[in-house]
Design an enzyme around this catalytic site. Structure first.
Site, PDB file in Angstrom:
ATOM      1  N   GLU A  94       4.078  -8.916  -7.028  1.00 30.31           N
ATOM      2  CA  GLU A  94       4.690  -9.644  -6.149  1.00 30.31           C
ATOM      3  C   GLU A  94       3.791 -10.417  -5.349  1.00 30.31           C
ATOM      4  O   GLU A  94       3.912 -11.350  -4.566  1.00 30.31           O
ATOM      5  CB  GLU A  94       5.415  -8.710  -5.125  1.00 30.31           C
ATOM      6  CG  GLU A  94       6.494  -7.912  -5.689  1.00 30.31           C
ATOM      7  CD  GLU A  94       6.989  -6.767  -4.623  1.00 30.31           C
ATOM      8  OE1 GLU A  94       6.845  -6.889  -3.752  1.00 30.31           O
ATOM      9  OE2 GLU A  94       7.852  -5.915  -5.360  1.00 30.31           O
TER      10      GLU A  94
ATOM     11  N   ASP B  77      -5.449   6.871  -7.244  1.00 35.76           N
ATOM     12  CA  ASP B  77      -6.180   8.157  -7.537  1.00 35.76           C
ATOM     13  C   ASP B  77      -5.245   8.858  -8.694  1.00 35.76           C
ATOM     14  O   ASP B  77      -4.127   8.679  -8.801  1.00 35.76           O
ATOM     15  CB  ASP B  77      -5.892   8.876  -6.143  1.00 35.76           C
ATOM     16  CG  ASP B  77      -6.744  10.267  -6.081  1.00 35.76           C
ATOM     17  OD1 ASP B  77      -7.873  10.373  -6.287  1.00 35.76           O
ATOM     18  OD2 ASP B  77      -6.181  11.349  -5.996  1.00 35.76           O
TER      19      ASP B  77
HETATM   20  C1  NOJ Z   1      -9.665  12.368  -7.371  1.00 33.91           C
HETATM   21  C2  NOJ Z   1     -10.649  11.904  -6.413  1.00 33.91           C
HETATM   22  O1  NOJ Z   1     -11.511  10.990  -6.705  1.00 33.91           O
HETATM   23  C3  NOJ Z   1     -11.064  13.120  -5.737  1.00 33.91           C
HETATM   24  O2  NOJ Z   1     -12.220  13.008  -4.865  1.00 33.91           O
HETATM   25  C4  NOJ Z   1      -9.990  14.170  -5.047  1.00 33.91           C
HETATM   26  O3  NOJ Z   1     -10.653  15.188  -4.820  1.00 33.91           O
HETATM   27  C5  NOJ Z   1      -8.988  14.422  -6.257  1.00 33.91           C
HETATM   28  N1  NOJ Z   1      -8.458  13.091  -6.871  1.00 33.91           N
HETATM   29  C6  NOJ Z   1      -7.625  14.643  -5.392  1.00 33.91           C
HETATM   30  O4  NOJ Z   1      -6.936  13.651  -4.789  1.00 33.91           O
END
Ligand code: NOJ
Ligand code: MG
Length: 530
Positions: A255, A201
């Protein structure tokens, strides 16, 4: 070129677990539901599943606010359900990727509770705490992507903490080696269980300026744009030091055998490709969102492909994305007819494609009335609401689309196509088209690992060729317009035959030479002979 890996030939399928298949009748999709539907995914022909977060969470941002990185939220099932899913997926030959959310935790995570407890807490420095400005105000002008300041004040300790998203999603401090270690161990936990990698993310957010300088004002900001665009994120994202952090994540991945790391990064191609890392020691695939952001116009897309292909570092492998849980669906953006052209584009470009669940049956965004908005972004900036793209998968024509026996957590249109059952018995359906394209891609290495050659085209036509030694070359000819169009095959001396049309099977086997006629909204896949 690097050693060839499974993910170069793979097609990735994103599942938003809340909306895929409910198995316990609570209206929320879950892990046993996904296990039940694996057969469908095998028949579709994809190779790897990426699950949006399934970890313990208060669900303020639907799982992107995590309280325990190594536990399954009961809403989605148990750890045993997870193990069963992983085992079943592997027995079908499907890889499983999890969503790693290293940038922030939930404010209810024990790390944050401890960090917040006192300025002297040993975990204080796990997050980004700042004193108020001398006038008592905000530490600087940094803005949250979900609206308003990115700083939240903690009365008890008299300091602000930084949150790039909701105030209930405080950002971790990635300059702190203990934070790195903790998240590395989360990765090891799941990799030891046997998962095949992670989608990471907001990877380009991990490091913020250590001097906490104000972001510059965006002189081009216009009303109606996302409010956080008022400033340019110069000091909050894509900092040079982030690459060392990314290399650290990659070391952990290395790893284990064949672990894939995909980075979520919204940046223009030149800056995006830096996330492959110096000497390719970054993530294997920095997500390429070019097709999510472009205007649907042949010349624009041709430019985008050239720019991206041209920016790729030697030895790196490309990837393409048409949709995800944060953006309107492709069929909503470009219409049903062009969504078929888009499918052909996605599945014939050079690079690993990611399909967003439901796009393969042509799902459009559900219309969500203001009173029923669930998404925190949709609540603060209605124009950016994401609920529409997250509606339940439509399996059949029954009341709740075969998704659940009860009213789902999010809107599900009551009736009508598209749905899987209906499309499975219709040779002209979007699902049938996806299956044919996936089959064609698998059948000919020119389409999976072959090289990419742009071909001259004008107006609404997009033309390119893929080739690989020892295999017939394949040409993709797409008409992005609503008028008939012709493409002249300059520089291609060989003849060809149509193997897929996005419109119907009526042109299968049609001979092609010198010029191709394309019907409105038609895409053709043409195998070149000799
Ligand atoms: C990106 C994610 O795809 C989204 O859905 C989320 O709200 C934000 N990051 C925050 O984690
Ligand atoms: Mg359920």
């Amino acid at each position: 070129m690097l050693r060839e890996t499974w993910w170069q030939r793979a097609i990735i399928y994103q599942i938003y677990p809340r909306s895929f298949q409910d198995s316990d009748g609570d209206g929320v999709g879950d892990l046993p539901g996904i296990t039940r539907r694996l057969r469908y995914l095998v028949d579709l022909g994809v190779d790897a599943l990426w699950l949006s977060p399934v970890f313990t969470s208060p669900m303020r941002d639907f799982g992107y606010d995590i309280v325990d990185y190594c536990a399954i939220d009961p809403l989605f099932g148990s750890m045993q359900d997870f193990d069963e899913l992983l085992e079943a997926a592997h027995s079908y030959g499907l890889k499983l990727l999890l969503d790693l959310v290293p940038n922030h935790t939930s404010s209810q995570h024990p790390w944050f509770i401890e960090s917040r407890s006192s300025r002297r807490s040993p975990k204080r420095n796990w997050y980004l705490w700042r004193d108020p400005a001398p006038d008592g105000g905000l530490p600087n002008n940094w803005l949250s992507e979900f609206g308003g300041s990115a700083w939240a004040f903690d009365e008890a300790s008299g300091q602000y903490y930084y949150h790039a998203f909701l105030a209930s999603q405080p950002d971790l401090n990635w300059r702190n080696p203990h934070v790195r270690e903790a998240i590395h161990n989360v990765m090891r936990y799941w990799l030891r269980k046997g998962v095949d990698g992670f989608r990471i993310d907001v990877l380009w957010h991990l490091i913020k300026d250590d001097q906490f300088r104000d972001n510059p004002i965006n002189p081009e900001f216009k009303e109606g744009q996302p409010p956080h665009w008022k400033v340019l994120p110069l000091y909050t994202t894509d900092r040079p030091e982030v690459h060392e952090v990314v290399a650290g994540l990659r070391k952990v991945a290395d790893e284990f055998d064949d672990c894939l790391l995909i980075g979520e990064i919204y940046l223009p191609p030149k800056r995006l490709v830096a996330y492959y890392g110096k000497d390719l020691e970054g993530v294997h695939l920095p997500f390429n969102f070019g097709l999510l952001e472009t205007n649907w116009h042949a010349r624009k897309i041709a430019e985008l492909i050239d720019e991206y292909e041209g920016a790729l570092p030697a030895g790196s492998w490309p990837n393409w994305v048409l949709g995800n849980h944060d953006r309107p669906r492709i069929a909503t953006r470009v219409g049903g007819a062009q969504a078929r052209v888009a499918a052909m584009l996605l599945l014939t470009l050079r690079g690993t494609p990611t399909i967003y669940y439901g796009d393969e049956i042509g799902m459009t965004d559900a219309e969500v009335p203001a009173g029923l908005v669930c998404d925190p972004l949709g609540k603060s900036v209605p124009a950016l609401g994401r609920d529409g793209a997250r509606s339940p998968m439509r399996w059949d024509g029954s009341r709740f689309g075969g998704f659940s026996e009860t009213s789902p957590w999010c809107l599900c249109p009551d009736e009508g196509p598209p749905n899987v059952t209906e499309e499975e018995s219709n040779q002209a359906s979007m699902l049938a088209l996806y299956k044919r394209l996936i089959k064609a891609r698998r059948h000919n290495p020119a389409l999976t690992i072959g090289s990419y050659h742009p071909l001259v085209a004008t107006g609404d036509v997009l033309l390119f060729r893929r080739s690989h030694p020892g295999c017939p070359s394949v040409m993709t000819a797409l008409n992005l317009g609503d008028q008939p169009a012709a493409a002249i095959l300059e520089g291609i001396r060989s003849r060809g035959r149509v193997i897929v049309s996005t419109l119907a099977a009526d042109r299968d086997g049609e001979a092609v030479k010198d010029e191709i006629d394309l019907r409105p909204h038609e895409g053709l896949l043409i195998e070149l002979l000799g």
